[in-house]
Design a protein around this motif. Structure first.
Motif, mmCIF file in Angstrom:
data_model
loop_
_atom_site.group_PDB
_atom_site.id
_atom_site.type_symbol
_atom_site.label_atom_id
_atom_site.label_comp_id
_atom_site.label_asym_id
_atom_site.label_seq_id
_atom_site.Cartn_x
_atom_site.Cartn_y
_atom_site.Cartn_z
ATOM 1 N N THR A 10 0.824 -1.217 0.000
ATOM 2 C CA THR A 10 0.000 0.000 0.000
ATOM 3 C C THR A 10 0.852 1.258 0.000
ATOM 4 O O THR A 10 0.845 2.026 -0.964
ATOM 5 C CB THR A 10 -0.936 -0.005 1.214
ATOM 6 N N ALA A 11 1.619 1.455 1.084
ATOM 7 C CA ALA A 11 2.395 2.687 1.210
ATOM 8 C C ALA A 11 3.584 2.706 0.252
ATOM 9 O O ALA A 11 3.833 3.709 -0.427
ATOM 10 C CB ALA A 11 2.872 2.862 2.649
ATOM 11 N N GLY A 12 4.333 1.591 0.186
ATOM 12 C CA GLY A 12 5.502 1.571 -0.681
ATOM 13 C C GLY A 12 5.165 1.542 -2.157
ATOM 14 O O GLY A 12 5.827 2.194 -2.963
ATOM 15 N N GLY A 13 4.128 0.814 -2.516
ATOM 16 C CA GLY A 13 3.785 0.698 -3.930
ATOM 17 C C GLY A 13 3.033 1.885 -4.491
ATOM 18 O O GLY A 13 3.014 2.090 -5.707
ATOM 19 N N HIS A 14 2.397 2.667 -3.619
ATOM 20 C CA HIS A 14 1.596 3.800 -4.097
ATOM 21 C C HIS A 14 1.971 5.072 -3.343
ATOM 22 O O HIS A 14 1.124 5.894 -3.027
ATOM 23 C CB HIS A 14 0.098 3.514 -3.907
ATOM 24 N N TRP A 15 3.267 5.234 -3.059
ATOM 25 C CA TRP A 15 3.674 6.398 -2.274
ATOM 26 C C TRP A 15 3.421 7.697 -3.031
ATOM 27 O O TRP A 15 3.166 8.751 -2.414
ATOM 28 C CB TRP A 15 5.152 6.277 -1.888
ATOM 29 N N ARG A 16 3.465 7.665 -4.343
ATOM 30 C CA ARG A 16 3.181 8.886 -5.101
ATOM 31 C C ARG A 16 1.731 9.319 -4.911
ATOM 32 O O ARG A 16 1.431 10.521 -4.803
ATOM 33 C CB ARG A 16 3.486 8.658 -6.583
ATOM 34 N N VAL A 17 0.821 8.343 -4.862
ATOM 35 C CA VAL A 17 -0.587 8.670 -4.631
ATOM 36 C C VAL A 17 -0.771 9.253 -3.233
ATOM 37 O O VAL A 17 -1.509 10.241 -3.038
ATOM 38 C CB VAL A 17 -1.469 7.424 -4.819
ATOM 39 N N LEU A 18 -0.092 8.657 -2.245
ATOM 40 C CA LEU A 18 -0.199 9.170 -0.877
ATOM 41 C C LEU A 18 0.336 10.594 -0.783
ATOM 42 O O LEU A 18 -0.267 11.457 -0.129
ATOM 43 C CB LEU A 18 0.560 8.258 0.083
ATOM 44 N N VAL A 19 1.482 10.847 -1.417
ATOM 45 C CA VAL A 19 2.045 12.196 -1.391
ATOM 46 C C VAL A 19 1.085 13.185 -2.043
ATOM 47 O O VAL A 19 0.884 14.312 -1.551
ATOM 48 C CB VAL A 19 3.418 12.214 -2.080
ATOM 49 N N LEU A 20 0.459 12.777 -3.141
ATOM 50 C CA LEU A 20 -0.498 13.655 -3.812
ATOM 51 C C LEU A 20 -1.690 13.965 -2.915
ATOM 52 O O LEU A 20 -2.125 15.126 -2.806
ATOM 53 C CB LEU A 20 -0.974 12.992 -5.109
ATOM 54 N N PHE A 21 -2.211 12.949 -2.239
ATOM 55 C CA PHE A 21 -3.362 13.160 -1.368
ATOM 56 C C PHE A 21 -3.001 14.015 -0.149
ATOM 57 O O PHE A 21 -3.865 14.695 0.397
ATOM 58 C CB PHE A 21 -3.928 11.813 -0.910
ATOM 59 N N ILE A 22 -1.764 13.962 0.298
ATOM 60 C CA ILE A 22 -1.358 14.766 1.456
ATOM 61 C C ILE A 22 -1.068 16.206 1.042
ATOM 62 O O ILE A 22 -1.488 17.162 1.712
ATOM 63 C CB ILE A 22 -0.127 14.136 2.135
ATOM 64 N N VAL A 23 -0.359 16.376 -0.063
ATOM 65 C CA VAL A 23 0.061 17.713 -0.476
ATOM 66 C C VAL A 23 -1.104 18.514 -1.037
ATOM 67 O O VAL A 23 -1.213 19.736 -0.799
ATOM 68 C CB VAL A 23 1.212 17.607 -1.500
ATOM 69 N N LEU A 24 -2.009 17.856 -1.764
ATOM 70 C CA LEU A 24 -3.094 18.587 -2.415
ATOM 71 C C LEU A 24 -3.993 19.322 -1.416
ATOM 72 O O LEU A 24 -4.275 20.518 -1.607
ATOM 73 C CB LEU A 24 -3.914 17.629 -3.288
ATOM 74 N N PRO A 25 -4.477 18.682 -0.321
ATOM 75 C CA PRO A 25 -5.294 19.450 0.638
ATOM 76 C C PRO A 25 -4.526 20.601 1.285
ATOM 77 O O PRO A 25 -5.110 21.663 1.540
ATOM 78 C CB PRO A 25 -5.700 18.401 1.686
ATOM 79 N N ILE A 26 -3.229 20.406 1.539
ATOM 80 C CA ILE A 26 -2.435 21.491 2.131
ATOM 81 C C ILE A 26 -2.364 22.675 1.171
ATOM 82 O O ILE A 26 -2.498 23.837 1.583
ATOM 83 C CB ILE A 26 -1.034 20.975 2.492
ATOM 84 N N LEU A 27 -2.159 22.377 -0.121
ATOM 85 C CA LEU A 27 -2.119 23.466 -1.104
ATOM 86 C C LEU A 27 -3.468 24.164 -1.227
ATOM 87 O O LEU A 27 -3.531 25.393 -1.357
ATOM 88 C CB LEU A 27 -1.682 22.912 -2.466
ATOM 89 N N VAL A 28 -4.559 23.381 -1.182
ATOM 90 C CA VAL A 28 -5.887 23.979 -1.285
ATOM 91 C C VAL A 28 -6.167 24.886 -0.092
ATOM 92 O O VAL A 28 -6.643 26.021 -0.241
ATOM 93 C CB VAL A 28 -6.964 22.878 -1.398
ATOM 94 N N VAL A 29 -5.853 24.389 1.122
ATOM 95 C CA VAL A 29 -6.067 25.205 2.320
ATOM 96 C C VAL A 29 -5.209 26.462 2.273
ATOM 97 O O VAL A 29 -5.664 27.568 2.597
ATOM 98 C CB VAL A 29 -5.760 24.377 3.584
ATOM 99 N N GLY A 30 -3.953 26.314 1.830
ATOM 100 C CA GLY A 30 -3.091 27.484 1.727
ATOM 101 C C GLY A 30 -3.603 28.496 0.728
ATOM 102 O O GLY A 30 -3.574 29.703 0.981
ATOM 103 N N ALA A 31 -4.089 27.996 -0.420
ATOM 104 C CA ALA A 31 -4.626 28.922 -1.421
ATOM 105 C C ALA A 31 -5.860 29.649 -0.905
ATOM 106 O O ALA A 31 -6.040 30.856 -1.133
ATOM 107 C CB ALA A 31 -4.951 28.161 -2.701
ATOM 108 N N LEU A 32 -6.740 28.926 -0.202
ATOM 109 C CA LEU A 32 -7.939 29.567 0.344
ATOM 110 C C LEU A 32 -7.578 30.607 1.401
ATOM 111 O O LEU A 32 -8.179 31.691 1.449
ATOM 112 C CB LEU A 32 -8.870 28.510 0.938
ATOM 113 N N GLU A 33 -6.605 30.281 2.255
ATOM 114 C CA GLU A 33 -6.223 31.233 3.299
ATOM 115 C C GLU A 33 -5.602 32.486 2.702
ATOM 116 O O GLU A 33 -5.893 33.606 3.125
ATOM 117 C CB GLU A 33 -5.250 30.569 4.279
ATOM 118 N N PHE A 34 -4.734 32.300 1.704
ATOM 119 C CA PHE A 34 -4.116 33.459 1.082
ATOM 120 C C PHE A 34 -5.122 34.270 0.269
ATOM 121 O O PHE A 34 -4.960 35.475 0.092
ATOM 122 C CB PHE A 34 -2.956 33.027 0.179
#
Length: 462
Positions: A10-34
């Motif tokens: 799960t984590a090792g085979g799809h780490w790119r998907v996990l990184v995308l799911f983690i980074v995307l909400p942070i970017l969305v929240v940051g964009a909304l706050e700014f």
């Protein structure tokens, strides 16, 4: 399935998907706050009552009451009028008010946020002053009503008690006595409610303004708590997503697990190609030795390479392995033994005075009885090495699509060349291949290059 293998799938085979799911909400929240307008906060502090709460229940009850009063129209409407703010609604101001208690005391912080720092200061000051006024004046309306009700009941009881001695009949006396009992019960109920209100600090009229509204300060656009919360939500969503991906397209957790399915070892791992050398496979000495010995043990004539890496890569790897295997020098090509009449002899020849698997013992060995056993053992090892080397010389390595049963020496054996996380479909394919051809799997080679899709391979060929 072991936990570490499940985690790797799960984590090792799809780490790119996990990184995308983690980074995307942070970017969305940051964009909304700014993207939001800058906000400012002003703070004031009041004491709702001089009576300290005795329990956590009383402290929480007092906090709830202060929050309810501060966001009610009885406070916000006069506060807007006092601050001379006309472009804010009561509902909007109520949403921007925050109340917090200092420990278990009756002291509260009043925070008001607004886009305009001056408006935030005026509203914070007006709201805190109106709260104090409410607690010391209008806020004691309940206590006043209870007190007035008690006085009225006491007056009625006194009047009826005065009529009781003047009763002319037992019936009239009984009626007056019943009325006195009912009044006494009502007086007790009112006194109980009054004591409860006073215990909650509603009737002591000791509310005060401890500090007026401070200068408004700008709130940070991004908070660490918000970013961490967004990342945690993304992580949970990502784990759910990769779990669904594994359900739809399962993988085998590594070459070791792939090899265990065929009761075969992992022969080695191909070195990672240099940057830009994706289709130039190399082989290390350890993998070559393991492959040579595994093929010799199986008595193989042809090693067939198969895997998801593509026909061109498998063909290049087969030629590289073929070159490495046939270029290995055996014991009959190096060392002192090569000085005999026969280059394949493990030791010099001489008169036949003993038998060592059909070989005669040399003169020097016949004259050294103490070394006879050691020489015989060394002769057997040398003979085995010579046979294995001769077998390696005749060993052929082919990619699966290059196998020709008419020219390639038999028997054939399979060596899957698999990536770090082979798909379960790849495992099924190799199983079917083994069942169809009858070729055993003698080992698995690890390939660090991720397999490419058929469309990509066709495009490169074109």
């Amino acid at each position: 399935m072991e936990f570490n293998e499940t985690l790797r799938r799960t984590a090792g085979g799809h780490w790119r998907v996990l990184v995308l799911f983690i980074v995307l909400p942070i970017l969305v929240v940051g964009a909304l706050e700014f993207g939001n307008a800058r906000t400012y906060v002003s703070r004031a502090r009041i004491q709702a009552s001089a009576t300290l709460p005795q329990t956590d229940v009383q402290a929480n009850a007092m906090l709830s009451r202060v929050k309810a009063v501060a966001t009610s129209g009885s406070v916000i409407k006069p506060a807007l009028k006092q601050a001379k703010v006309t472009d804010r609604t009561q509902g909007r101001v109520a949403r921007e008010i925050r109340i917090s208690r200092l420990g278990g005391s009756s002291v509260f912080n009043i925070e008001v946020t607004d886009r305009d720092p001056r408006t935030a200061e005026k509203l914070a000051g007006a709201v805190s002053e109106q709260l104090v006024h409410f607690f010391n004046g209008t806020g004691n309306l309940l206590v006043t009503q209870l007190t007035d009700r008690e006085n009225t009941l006491q007056e009625q009881r006194t009047r009826i008690a005065a009529q009781l001695p003047q009763a002319t009949s037992p019936a009239q006396s009984g009626q007056l006595t019943a009325k006195l009992g009912a009044l006494d019960q009502q007086i007790l109920d009112v006194q109980g409610s009054l004591r409860a209100a006073q215990a909650a600090g509603l009737g002591d009229r000791t509310a005060s303004l401890l500090s007026s509204a401070s200068d408004a300060v700008r709130l940070p656009a991004l908070t660490a708590t918000g970013l961490v919360l967004a990342g945690a939500i993304g992580l949970v969503a990502g784990l759910l997503a990769v779990s669904l991906l594994e359900v739809v397209r399962p993988h085998v957790p590594g070459q070791s697990a792939f090899a265990r399915e065929f009761d075969a070892p992992v022969l080695g791992r191909l070195p990672r190609p240099a940057r830009g050398g994706r289709d130039a496979p190399e082989t290390d000495a350890e993998s070559v030795v393991a492959l040579r010995r595994a093929a010799a043990r199986a008595g193989a004539g042809t090693v067939v390479l198969t895997g998801p890496g593509g026909e061109e890569r498998l063909a290049l790897l087969a030629r590289a392995l073929q070159t490495r295997l046939t270029s290995v020098r055996g014991p009959d090509e190096t060392g002192p033994a090569a000085s005999g009449a026969d280059a394949g002899e493990p030791y010099p020849t001489g008169p036949k005075t003993g038998d060592n698997h059909g070989r005669e013992l040399p003169e020097w060995l016949r004259t050294s009885p103490g070394h006879t056993a050691t020489a015989l053992a060394d002769g057997r090892v040398a003979e085995q090495s010579r046979v294995a080397h001769n077998a390696t010389r005749s060993l052929s390595v082919r990619a699966l699509h290059e196998v020709d049963d008419a020219t390639d020496p038999a028997p054939h054996v399979l060596v899957p060349v698999e990536p770090d996380l082979p798909s379960h479909a790849e495992l099924s394919r190799v199983r079917n291949l083994v069942a169809t051809t009858g070729w055993p799997v003698i080992g698995v080679l690890g390939d660090p290059v991720r397999p490419r899709g058929a469309d990509t391979e066709r495009t490169e060929r074109t």
